[in-house]
Design an enzyme around this catalytic site. Structure first.
Site, PDB file in Angstrom:
ATOM      1  N   TYR A 183      18.184  29.502   7.372  1.00  0.00           N
ATOM      2  CA  TYR A 183      17.125  30.389   7.857  1.00  0.00           C
ATOM      3  C   TYR A 183      17.096  30.415   9.376  1.00  0.00           C
ATOM      4  CZ  TYR A 183      14.974  30.686   3.210  1.00  0.00           C
ATOM      5  OH  TYR A 183      14.720  30.930   1.883  1.00  0.00           O
ATOM      6  N   LYS A 236       0.843  -1.197   0.000  1.00  0.00           N
ATOM      7  CA  LYS A 236       0.000   0.000   0.000  1.00  0.00           C
ATOM      8  C   LYS A 236       0.881   1.252   0.000  1.00  0.00           C
ATOM      9  CE  LYS A 236      -0.360   0.144   5.045  1.00  0.00           C
ATOM     10  NZ  LYS A 236      -1.232   0.200   6.220  1.00  0.00           N
TER      11      LYS A 236
END
Length: 369
Positions: A267, A35
């Site tokens: 950042y 899956k």
């Protein structure tokens, strides 16, 4: 558009890991779970590699099963969520699927549609409280299915353990005992074991007649990751558990930045150098599926050395400390996880689980050429 980061898939590892699963539960049949795009490795790729070695393929939804049939896979297909509506119920019949029935509404659909499903699995909710009928309802569900003409080849039983990756957790005993009590008086095959339950020794459902046919449902272990929860002190990693990674994620170093004491990276300037060094800028970021929340110190492998991630992960880039890897340069490939760096180790550092990392790269990265 092709990203700079890429994945390498290792089919021999997938087959090896299935052999490990079989070794954990001799004589138990295997639904190999593919899956979520084969846990990020690719639905059709995983099916192609495993179909000849497994006893059947297991997916989550009807659409995945349809794609497999259209691609030519004609073996047993288990659909873990079963049909969501009448149209999907018809598809179960047309595509020769083995659906899992877990909800009264699905029984109503079965009564409303003039099709007969020869093989049906029934899920019992023994304590996960996600999908399934209550154990006291098992006999009634079986009676209703057979009265409507379903299960001529078998009405089978499954449950899902909430704490199998912690074998000593008392919830496991409660669930296993509840399942055995409900199913023992009823005919049909049984399935309780996902990857974690296989490692715990529950491939053959405890408490049932040892002659009863049992199926396991290995998932994450097939792809080379141990199913232990994260965080944990020292969960087994792939090689220690005799598992091999089926995916290696790599990206090139595209720049080198010299660092001086006090140099800040990324950042928010969340990482500061305390000595002279070098930062390697790797073309992999959260747009590629790498976890944005991975902290400084998360391991990255460069030229057979483990180098720590530094600073915040950007959309398309991340930085690693190459101070102790002076030979590394622009063009070298950094391994984010895979061969030489178990995905569990990266997941642990990032405060998540290997399942999330593997499935996040689905449909984002292409196999390396």
């Amino acid at each position: 558009m092709r990203r700079a980061a890429s994945i390498q898939l290792h089919p021999e590892a997938l087959r090896h890991n299935l052999a490990v699963a079989r070794g954990l539960a001799p004589g138990v049949s295997m639904w190999t779970v593919i899956k979520a795009e084969g846990y990020g490795h690719g639905l059709l790729w995983a099916a192609e590699v495993l179909a000849g070695a497994s006893d059947g393929l297991a997916v989550s939804q009807i659409g995945e099963a349809r794609a497999l049939r259209e691609a030519g896979f004609d073996g047993p297909l288990l659909v873990l969520q079963g049909p969501h509506d009448v149209g999907e119920l018809r598809a179960c019949h047309q595509l020769r699927l083995e659906p899992v029935i877990h909800e009264t509404a699905q029984l109503d659909h079965l009564d409303a549609v003039p099709v007969r499903l020869p093989t049906v699995w029934v899920k019992l909710n023994t304590g996960m409280n996600r999908l399934g009928f209550g154990p006291p309802d098992a006999e009634g569900v079986a009676r209703r299915l057979r009265a409507a003409g379903h299960g001529s080849w078998g009405v089978h039983w499954m449950t899902h353990l909430a704490c199998a990756d912690e074998p000593e957790h008392p919830q496991n005993a409660r669930q296993l005992e509840g399942f055995a009590a409900a199913v023992s008086p009823l005919p049909g095959q049984a399935s309780v074991a996902n990857s974690a339950a296989l490692f715990a020794g529950w491939g053959r459902a405890p408490g049932l007649d040892p002659e009863r046919v049992c199926w396991a449902r290995p998932g994450i272990m097939l792809y080379g990751a141990h199913p232990a929860s994260v965080p944990a002190d020292a969960p087994p990693e792939g090689p220690q558990a005799d598992l091999r990674p089926a995916m290696t994620v790599q990206a090139p170093i595209i720049a080198i930045q010299p660092l001086e004491p006090g140099s800040m990276v990324g950042y928010g300037a969340t990482w500061t150098a305390d000595a002279p060094g070098r930062a390697g800028i790797v073309a992999m970021g959260y747009a590629d599926g790498y976890p944005r929340h991975a902290p400084s110190g998360t391991p990255v492998r460069v030229r057979d050395r483990i180098c720590p991630l530094i600073g915040r992960v950007s959309m398309d880039m991340l930085a690693v400390d190459l101070t102790d890897c002076p030979q590394a340069g622009v063009g070298d490939l950094a391994t984010l996880w895979g061969e030489g760096l178990p995905v569990e180790r990266v997941a642990r550092a990032a405060g998540t689980i290997s399942y999330e990392l593997l499935t996040r790269v689905a449909d984002r990265l292409q196999p390396a050429r």
